[in-house]
Design a protein around this motif. Structure first.
Motif: not given
Lengths: 354, 354, 354, 354
Positions: D141-151
């Protein structure tokens, strides 16, 4: 949502592709205290595995089930039961020549349309091999049902235009086509071999009987027992239709015929012909649940055939791989598994009501 | 769980009995900004309502749809859309004489087995009237699909042994049986009237075509598009089977035939005969989705017949009420509604992937 | 998905806006055979309704519950229970001046960001009025629990910085703030009136105790009983936090303290201080389940304040409408309702296991 | 139902016990085409694994993640992503002396009450080790979010009564307690060692910040973003409470304070203090989502203590095993994982709306 989870209480999640590390399932909602060993699962997996007879694909896969969790000292604990089946006989190179083709009858084009990406090795997630995880989960459900004297028995009713005239359960596992009739089974074997030798394949009908169900399972509206069984069975690749009891024949009957001759049996209302197929208004009535599934002929055939490629041109391809000339014999345990999952779930759901 | 909720994203909850205050539905997941009025819903309800022609039950129900929530200034808001249909023409007394009988073909005994309690007035929740809520919900789905140029069209393909030789969509709503063929429709009407006058009923087959679907809808494993359509259609009372494309005929075909002649059409792979029924590997391929549902003859017939009573004795009963001598004409909009719900849901699910 | 359905077995769907035709709920999964009348529901609705005392909004809404389905001859039938509450005292014009403003603390901007469309009349679906449907559903759950000798009691523990020193259940309904302490209740009333007269509002803490639970409810992983209660309570507008048993105080404790003094009570292990809040490892232990919810001060205040408008400029607005100067008194039945829904569901889920 | 499945679209099923073959997860609904390797998962697992520093348990577990399916040529395929972590350092004998005791603060008694059967080795499914599967899923999920600039960043805000005065993200991974402040981190380490040496344990508070979220995530009623985050976080063992933004402090505030100073920031409405915690009316407003979780002191302490045994008698026990004297340091990646799962799910759900 993404459709890899099935069931409401006895809930199965499956994973895995035909050519990756392996496949398996996690079952959430298995009641605690049930005796279970990997042999219980292996027994059904062996009935599904390739290479088991002259009429199935010669691919060899050991299909060993490993229980990863949910069993302690031989009993289920009520926690998720995870089962892993490693892949081993993978000939990915068989598929390299078809990487750029959409095989006729296969999910190649539709899978790509959906996901924009595709594991072309043997169909990946769309491979028939995916059903191994269903059979593993179904074996747990069957064990659960057996303890309640409920059996799910499927068999090849028809194949390549040949039908059995009568059903003898004791014959089913004695012949490689899993037909409930010794003599007709031999004809069916010949039919399959003939088709295979011609580089072709044949379709058939698998019938299932669920015996020992109490009245009262299933729900009256969207989750009628037929609806859930239909969902389960039509979620198996290559199934084109399902019918219950009288089925499509009902379309040509009168109400006075279809209502049938009413009798009292085992202290409850029943009918002589069970046109209802054991389900009325979506709820089991205590009679055998009977349904038939239409199985299309295997799409992978050895003969050269036309196919569309990624450039949207038609040209000839040859599908190598090693494929079943008829899906029915190995479909039998898959359909039993899916039906068992629905029934185990229905029993647990009914506990919330009464 | 209890089976009154259907769908994953476009999710419908229905409620109501044939003889209570009313019935209706709540749809969660209707996308915001869609034009919608109660007329959109009424149009389909009127096609389902009783008393619309000489071949349906003479019961009169106005079946007016009231939108309770989810629409503001003529547009959906993205919040739950609730629709209420009040009951009005209730002749509960028609059912008093059968209170202690389990009507043949009806859910009386199974409902009681499940719940231990039963609203005997006209079947309560098991009444065919329950489908009004499905049609209301389906009308919203159809509006959603229409905006995407997707149509769902069902019609009576066969009835009492009479089949249409060809399909002309423009004929369907011109005759009371909703057959896609003018001349055959007249034969079917005669067949129904003949059966009704004999105190009997007839079965039939309803076929549906979903046109305009993009490739890529449906999921590859448990939620194959056929699986969800089968679930939807077999959740309607009186349906005994479903088949897609080649259907049961596939059981007698060779793989080389069933793979069909491959062509490129509209820039994508297609086939000449659409044996796949528009779905391959559980995912739409862009061709028309075609399925057929077997409809049993109405269980409520005027002739005296045997039935089992609560004391488990068989004796003769007479079912008064007012019933359809054939379910097909009014089943057409119900099947369209159920198919539309599945497709609207599949479109919204696909948005989570691509 | 769209979040208007709550629960797994005892499953509630709500609908409706503050200024449309009405709001209500459909409960799927209510066990059959339970006595239920609209008075059972009205009793709790009356505790939630506006205008009930000097410290609540003077808005008048009769909030009459009509049971549309699921009850026959005074008993639940196991079919969906639908409840409708019509809106009547709607002063939509009160909201016209704020149509173009995003009210501070309100969901105006976020709702628009999500749906791209917004019913500005009183918050529409985001209005506190939405909780009427929760209370109606919760009343059914409470009736279900009462038959099992389980009670859910909430009360105002703190308000505007004033806390009760002790809890006397018999005092709760005797004062308008629903505090379990007569003298402190009077102080709280003064605090609210003072805030209201200053055009302001105050926050508080609502505590709840669930008494009579058997050990064994809740699940060990994702659906821990605290997790589901937290989900339920934080799904109510204006709640900023929840804590169970020792709660945030646990952060400053030693393990030797928190493990507490172990005792055997009623034939099972218990502790002196119930720091666990009645739940260990996500599963009830038979002690009272105790939690506290932080309630923010009402966002709608009478004083002029800055707000951002649709052109993203800050300017002063005045919120007319009629609002509660403190949410706690009317929040009490809402929190009871949500907790009751979770517990009823947990009891039915547990039936699938043992 | 049985609570081992989490999420609606990005849906995680976990399995496994502390002392069986292993544990893992299956994620259904991972969008296709995302780059993913086992290293992505390993990174977070290493932050959770035991034995990583002087303040964690000295148990050694390699916790290697094997991706079993769902990735082809380095990219996700849209099919279920299964991850397996084998157990290896198992000292089951450590638990033999407590087989007949219900350990204080542990789920021993409640688990047995629920399932009637219990794997006593280290808590089985109730072990903290279960969170490894959550962290593995969360890493995806974090990888998915990182691609959207969400940390998603969590850290130890308080521990044993010591709080950080300010937050510096760059310090978090530089100290073994994962505090965002170098000097205070040292005090916290001393506090933990002191407690451990005294055979005791300490509690603390973990705070998390989710940065980069667009406005519009979360749903307005039952699935408010706080509700789902609360569900997620309180489903982790040892968490006693959660609060968002102003949290429990809101209970003592006035509405005029809590509404805060309104400003326009990045072209949207915002506030100076973010008392809302980034969520209004259950929907993200574009500000950082901020929450705090109360972590109780570890229940397994080395000191002798009283416990109840199966015969319901109180006597002294000594818990051997090897346990963390404070859960906060290893809790940080677990809370990040759970928050990431909720946000990834919310993003995918929002795709069905706009």
């Amino acid at each position: 949502m993404a459709g890899n989870i099935f069931g409401d209480v006895f809930r199965v999640t499956t994973f895995g592709e035909s050519h990756g590390a392996g496949l398996g399932c996690v079952i959430d909602g298995v009641p605690p205290g049930m005796l279970l060993s990997s042999e219980d699962i292996q027994k059904d997996l062996d009935r599904r595995k390739p290479g088991q007879s002259e009429v199935t694909t010669p691919r060899k896969e050991s299909d060993r089930a490993e229980i990863l969790s949910g069993v302690f000292e031989g009993k289920t604990t009520g926690t998720p039961l995870a089962i892993l089946i490693r892949n081993n006989d993978q000939r990915s190179q068989d598929y390299s020549n078809i990487q750029d083709f959409f095989r006729p009858g296969h999910a190649d084009y539709t899978f790509l349309s959906k996901f924009g990406i595709r594991d072309h090795r043997g169909g990946g997630r769309s491979s028939g091999r995916e059903t191994a995880a269903r059979v593993a989960a179904g074996a747990v459900a069957r064990k659960f049902l057996a303890a309640r004297n409920i059996s799910v028995t499927a068999y090849t009713l028809a194949l390549g235009g040949i039908s059995v005239p009568s059903v003898d359960f004791s014959e089913i596992e004695k012949n490689p086509v899993r037909a409930p009739h010794a003599a007709v089974a031999q004809e069916m074997v010949r039919k399959i071999i003939e088709a295979r030798d011609a580089g072709d394949s044949v379709g058939g009908i698998v019938e299932a009987q669920i015996i020992g169900l109490p009245a009262g399972l299933g729900d009256p509206v969207f989750d009628k027992l037929e609806a859930k069984l239909a969902h389960a069975v039509l979620s198996v690749g290559s199934i084109k239709g399902i019918e219950f009891g009288s089925g499509f024949a009902a379309a040509g009957m009168y109400g006075s015929q279809h209502n049938d001759e009413v009798v009292v049996q085992n202290g409850r209302p029943s009918t002589v012909h069970n046109f209802a197929g054991g389900i009325v208004g979506g709820i089991s009535n205590g009679d055998a649940v009977v349904f038939r599934a239409a199985v299309k002929p295997t799409s992978s055939i050895a003969s050269r055939q036309n196919a569309v490629n990624r450039s949207m041109q038609v040209s000839q391809i040859e599908i190598k791989g090693r494929h079943d000339p008829c899906l029915c014999p190995r479909m039998v345990p898959v359909i039993e598994a899916m039906a068992a999952l629905v029934i185990a779930d229905a029993i647990l759901i009914q506990k919330t009501i009464a």
